[in-house]
Motif scaffolding. Structure first.
Motif, mmCIF file in Angstrom:
data_model
loop_
_atom_site.group_PDB
_atom_site.id
_atom_site.type_symbol
_atom_site.label_atom_id
_atom_site.label_comp_id
_atom_site.label_asym_id
_atom_site.label_seq_id
_atom_site.Cartn_x
_atom_site.Cartn_y
_atom_site.Cartn_z
ATOM 1 N N PHE A 18 0.872 -1.194 0.000
ATOM 2 C CA PHE A 18 0.000 0.000 0.000
ATOM 3 C C PHE A 18 0.900 1.233 0.000
ATOM 4 O O PHE A 18 2.079 1.165 0.366
ATOM 5 N N ASP A 19 0.340 2.342 -0.398
ATOM 6 C CA ASP A 19 1.088 3.613 -0.523
ATOM 7 C C ASP A 19 1.065 4.323 0.818
ATOM 8 O O ASP A 19 0.019 4.790 1.289
ATOM 9 N N THR A 20 2.246 4.413 1.484
ATOM 10 C CA THR A 20 2.303 5.056 2.816
ATOM 11 C C THR A 20 2.058 6.563 2.703
ATOM 12 O O THR A 20 1.423 7.164 3.571
ATOM 13 N N HIS A 21 2.566 7.191 1.633
ATOM 14 C CA HIS A 21 2.367 8.642 1.462
ATOM 15 C C HIS A 21 0.880 8.979 1.270
ATOM 16 O O HIS A 21 0.368 9.942 1.838
ATOM 17 N N ALA A 22 0.207 8.102 0.487
ATOM 18 C CA ALA A 22 -1.224 8.341 0.280
ATOM 19 C C ALA A 22 -1.980 8.190 1.591
ATOM 20 O O ALA A 22 -2.926 8.948 1.868
ATOM 21 N N LEU A 43 -4.215 11.003 3.471
ATOM 22 C CA LEU A 43 -5.598 10.726 3.855
ATOM 23 C C LEU A 43 -5.834 11.064 5.327
ATOM 24 O O LEU A 43 -6.877 11.653 5.678
ATOM 25 N N LEU A 44 -4.863 10.724 6.171
ATOM 26 C CA LEU A 44 -5.012 11.048 7.599
ATOM 27 C C LEU A 44 -4.990 12.561 7.826
ATOM 28 O O LEU A 44 -5.725 13.079 8.670
ATOM 29 N N GLU A 45 -4.134 13.273 7.070
ATOM 30 C CA GLU A 45 -4.081 14.732 7.211
ATOM 31 C C GLU A 45 -5.399 15.355 6.765
ATOM 32 O O GLU A 45 -5.870 16.328 7.368
ATOM 33 N N GLU A 46 -6.004 14.785 5.722
ATOM 34 C CA GLU A 46 -7.283 15.335 5.264
ATOM 35 C C GLU A 46 -8.372 15.127 6.312
ATOM 36 O O GLU A 46 -9.354 15.882 6.372
ATOM 37 N N ASN A 47 -8.247 14.098 7.123
ATOM 38 C CA ASN A 47 -9.262 13.805 8.131
ATOM 39 C C ASN A 47 -8.923 14.407 9.494
ATOM 40 O O ASN A 47 -9.479 13.982 10.517
ATOM 41 N N GLY A 48 -8.045 15.347 9.565
ATOM 42 C CA GLY A 48 -7.825 16.111 10.784
ATOM 43 C C GLY A 48 -6.572 15.782 11.563
ATOM 44 O O GLY A 48 -6.350 16.366 12.624
ATOM 45 N N PHE A 49 -5.746 14.840 11.116
ATOM 46 C CA PHE A 49 -4.497 14.538 11.823
ATOM 47 C C PHE A 49 -3.403 15.471 11.341
ATOM 48 O O PHE A 49 -3.413 15.914 10.184
#
Length: 198
Positions: free
Chosen positions: A5-9, A13-19
């Protein structure tokens, strides 16, 4: 070791969800460590394809060796059994021939004795010896003794023939038991190797 899986993606995704970026990277690194640990545990229990092929070749060569040994054993056992059967057949034929010779000899002797006694009795009768009543009684006693002797001879012959038949049946049963034991032993060994194969 490749990750599937793509770790950067995942970080994005986590940054987009508030992390935050740091939290996202820590979570992804923890996931990578967990996956690596799980893969290490899985790889410990697994064998490589090369190891599996080597083990399979060893088992196959062992089974081939055992098959050769079984074929050699089977041939030797059955040839020994055949030779033993042939020996027993020859012995039984010899015994049967001896018994038949004895039977014909006894019959011939009895016929000869009876003919001699009949001719002797005829001579005595023609000479007037048996005109006496007591002499006739002796003749009847003699005939009874001859009949008893013939009956005893027939019984002896019947007993000998029955003994020979019993001995032949016991030899047959022993041969059948031996053959069945050999077949079951071979089947057991073959099933054992079949189980090892599976």
């Amino acid at each position: 070791r490749r990750l599937y899986f793509d770790t950067h993606a995942l970080v994005c995704l986590l940054e987009e969800n508030g992390f935050t970026t740091q939290q996202s990277e820590v979570i992804v690194s923890a996931l990578v460590k967990i996956m690596n640990t799980n893969l290490d545990m899985i790889y410990k229990d697994m064998v490589t394809k090369v190891q599996q092929e080597i083990a399979l070749q060893q088992v196959m060569s062992h089974i081939a060796g055992v098959k050769k040994d079984m074929i050699i054993l089977e041939k030797s056992e059955f040839s020994a059994l055949r030779s033993e059967n042939e020996k027993i057949k020859l012995e039984l034929q010899q015994i049967k021939k001896q018994v038949m010779d004895e039977i014909t000899k006894v019959h011939a002797d009895n016929k000869l004795n009876l003919n001699l006694e009949k001719s002797r009795v005829k001579e005595l009768v023609s000479s007037g010896y048996f005109r006496n009543i007591s002499a006739l009684g002796n003749l009847q006693i003699w005939h009874a003794q001859q009949d008893r002797a013939l009956t005893q001879t027939d019984r002896k012959i019947d007993t000998e023939v029955a003994d020979l038949k019993t001995m032949l049946e016991s030899h047959k049963l022993d041969n059948i038991k031996y053959l069945a034991g050999s077949v079951f032993t071979c089947l057991t060994v073959a099933l054992g190797f079949y189980r090892l194969w599976i």
